[in-house]
Motif scaffolding. Structure first.
Motif, PDB file in Angstrom:
ATOM      1  N   VAL A  27       0.828  -1.204   0.000  1.00 25.32           N
ATOM      2  CA  VAL A  27       0.000   0.000   0.000  1.00 25.32           C
ATOM      3  C   VAL A  27       0.868   1.261   0.000  1.00 25.32           C
ATOM      4  CG1 VAL A  27      -1.715   1.313   1.316  1.00 25.32           C
ATOM      5  CG2 VAL A  27      -2.003  -1.149   0.994  1.00 25.32           C
ATOM      6  N   ASN A  29       3.755   1.615  -1.330  1.00 24.56           N
ATOM      7  CA  ASN A  29       4.265   1.776  -2.697  1.00 24.56           C
ATOM      8  C   ASN A  29       3.218   2.394  -3.619  1.00 24.56           C
ATOM      9  OD1 ASN A  29       6.843   0.852  -2.168  1.00 24.56           O
ATOM     10  ND2 ASN A  29       6.359  -1.258  -2.688  1.00 24.56           N
ATOM     11  N   ILE A  30       1.956   2.030  -3.442  1.00 19.37           N
ATOM     12  CA  ILE A  30       0.883   2.606  -4.261  1.00 19.37           C
ATOM     13  C   ILE A  30       0.840   4.124  -4.054  1.00 19.37           C
ATOM     14  CG2 ILE A  30      -1.634   2.804  -4.492  1.00 19.37           C
ATOM     15  CD1 ILE A  30      -1.741  -0.262  -3.911  1.00 19.37           C
ATOM     16  N   TYR A  31       0.815   4.548  -2.792  1.00 14.53           N
ATOM     17  CA  TYR A  31       0.740   5.981  -2.500  1.00 14.53           C
ATOM     18  C   TYR A  31       2.025   6.698  -2.921  1.00 14.53           C
ATOM     19  CZ  TYR A  31      -3.656   5.461  -0.029  1.00 14.53           C
ATOM     20  OH  TYR A  31      -4.969   5.220   0.279  1.00 14.53           O
ATOM     21  N   ASP A  33       4.115   5.945  -5.231  1.00 18.17           N
ATOM     22  CA  ASP A  33       4.175   6.061  -6.695  1.00 18.17           C
ATOM     23  C   ASP A  33       3.346   7.251  -7.189  1.00 18.17           C
ATOM     24  OD1 ASP A  33       5.847   3.860  -6.890  1.00 18.17           O
ATOM     25  OD2 ASP A  33       4.267   2.487  -7.575  1.00 18.17           O
ATOM     26  N   GLU A  34       2.164   7.421  -6.639  1.00 13.11           N
ATOM     27  CA  GLU A  34       1.305   8.537  -7.055  1.00 13.11           C
ATOM     28  C   GLU A  34       1.857   9.889  -6.579  1.00 13.11           C
ATOM     29  OE1 GLU A  34      -1.253   8.736  -9.087  1.00 13.11           O
ATOM     30  OE2 GLU A  34      -1.495   6.597  -9.425  1.00 13.11           O
ATOM     31  N   ARG A 118      -6.272   8.979  -6.469  1.00 18.36           N
ATOM     32  CA  ARG A 118      -5.945   7.824  -7.316  1.00 18.36           C
ATOM     33  C   ARG A 118      -5.339   6.710  -6.472  1.00 18.36           C
ATOM     34  NH1 ARG A 118      -4.305  11.987 -10.685  1.00 18.36           N
ATOM     35  NH2 ARG A 118      -2.114  11.720 -10.141  1.00 18.36           N
ATOM     36  N   ALA A 119      -4.424   7.066  -5.589  1.00 21.11           N
ATOM     37  CA  ALA A 119      -3.804   6.063  -4.714  1.00 21.11           C
ATOM     38  C   ALA A 119      -4.854   5.439  -3.802  1.00 21.11           C
ATOM     39  CB  ALA A 119      -2.685   6.696  -3.887  1.00 21.11           C
ATOM     40  N   LYS A 122      -6.858   2.952  -5.742  1.00 25.43           N
ATOM     41  CA  LYS A 122      -6.084   1.738  -6.001  1.00 25.43           C
ATOM     42  C   LYS A 122      -5.992   0.869  -4.750  1.00 25.43           C
ATOM     43  CE  LYS A 122      -3.211   3.704  -9.659  1.00 25.43           C
ATOM     44  NZ  LYS A 122      -1.849   4.153 -10.054  1.00 25.43           N
ATOM     45  N   ALA A 123      -5.748   1.498  -3.615  1.00 29.83           N
ATOM     46  CA  ALA A 123      -5.642   0.754  -2.354  1.00 29.83           C
ATOM     47  C   ALA A 123      -6.988   0.126  -1.995  1.00 29.83           C
ATOM     48  CB  ALA A 123      -5.149   1.666  -1.236  1.00 29.83           C
ATOM     49  N   LEU A 126      -7.549  -2.856  -4.172  1.00 30.86           N
ATOM     50  CA  LEU A 126      -6.720  -3.971  -3.724  1.00 30.86           C
ATOM     51  C   LEU A 126      -7.340  -4.663  -2.514  1.00 30.86           C
ATOM     52  CD1 LEU A 126      -3.891  -5.458  -3.777  1.00 30.86           C
ATOM     53  CD2 LEU A 126      -3.178  -3.735  -2.125  1.00 30.86           C
TER      54      LEU A 126
END
Length: 150
Positions: A27, A29-31, A33-34, A118-119, A122-123, A126
């Motif tokens: 999680v 990494n998702i944030y 990255d954005e 967006r993050a 995505k989270a 998931l």
């Protein structure tokens, strides 16, 4: 088939700590990255939004609320001050070093909001809606600050 001790298998399959650490890395990494285009990490965003909500914070309060150790918090606060997102609040006792979000910090929060959304989506995708809700409720029970409880 596992040749392992049944205790090892049980830990491997059911350890909440191990599962949370893995989930945390994915999680985060998702944030991150954005948020990368804005040169802020999700850990710093948590500090920034808490300070923006409160108006003025002591490092010890942030550490207690977000459960961040003093050295990690100090490193993040230094980076955030050097980028102009936080500033010290003058006070008689300089040892406490309260701080607040600057105009630049508040501007950053407005700019990154779409990336954060967006993050977040995505989270949530998931985890699934029920998983995201359960996570927010579980962590809300642990949080020390009323402003960030679910």
């Amino acid at each position: 088939m596992s040749q392992s001790d049944p205790r090892v298998t049980q830990i491997l399959k059911t350890c909440i700590s191990g599962r949370l650490r893995c989930l945390n890395r994915v999680v985060t990494n998702i944030y991150d990255d954005e948020l990368r285009p804005f040169q802020i990490k999700s850990s710093q965003l948590n500090i920034l939004v808490l300070a923006a909500d409160r108006g003025r914070m002591l490092p010890s309060e942030v550490g207690e609320i977000l459960q961040i150790d003093a050295s990690t918090l100090s490193r993040n606060l230094d980076r955030m001050r050097s980028r102009g997102w936080l500033e010290p609040v003058p006070q008689e006792d300089a040892r406490t070093q309260p701080f607040r979000v600057t105009k630049e910090g508040r501007s950053l929060l407005k700019k990154i909001y779409p990336a954060w959304l967006r993050a977040q989506q995505k989270a949530e995708s998931l985890l699934g809606a029920d998983g995201a809700k359960a996570l927010i409720e579980a962590t809300g029970r642990l949080m020390l600050s009323e402003s960030i409880k679910a």
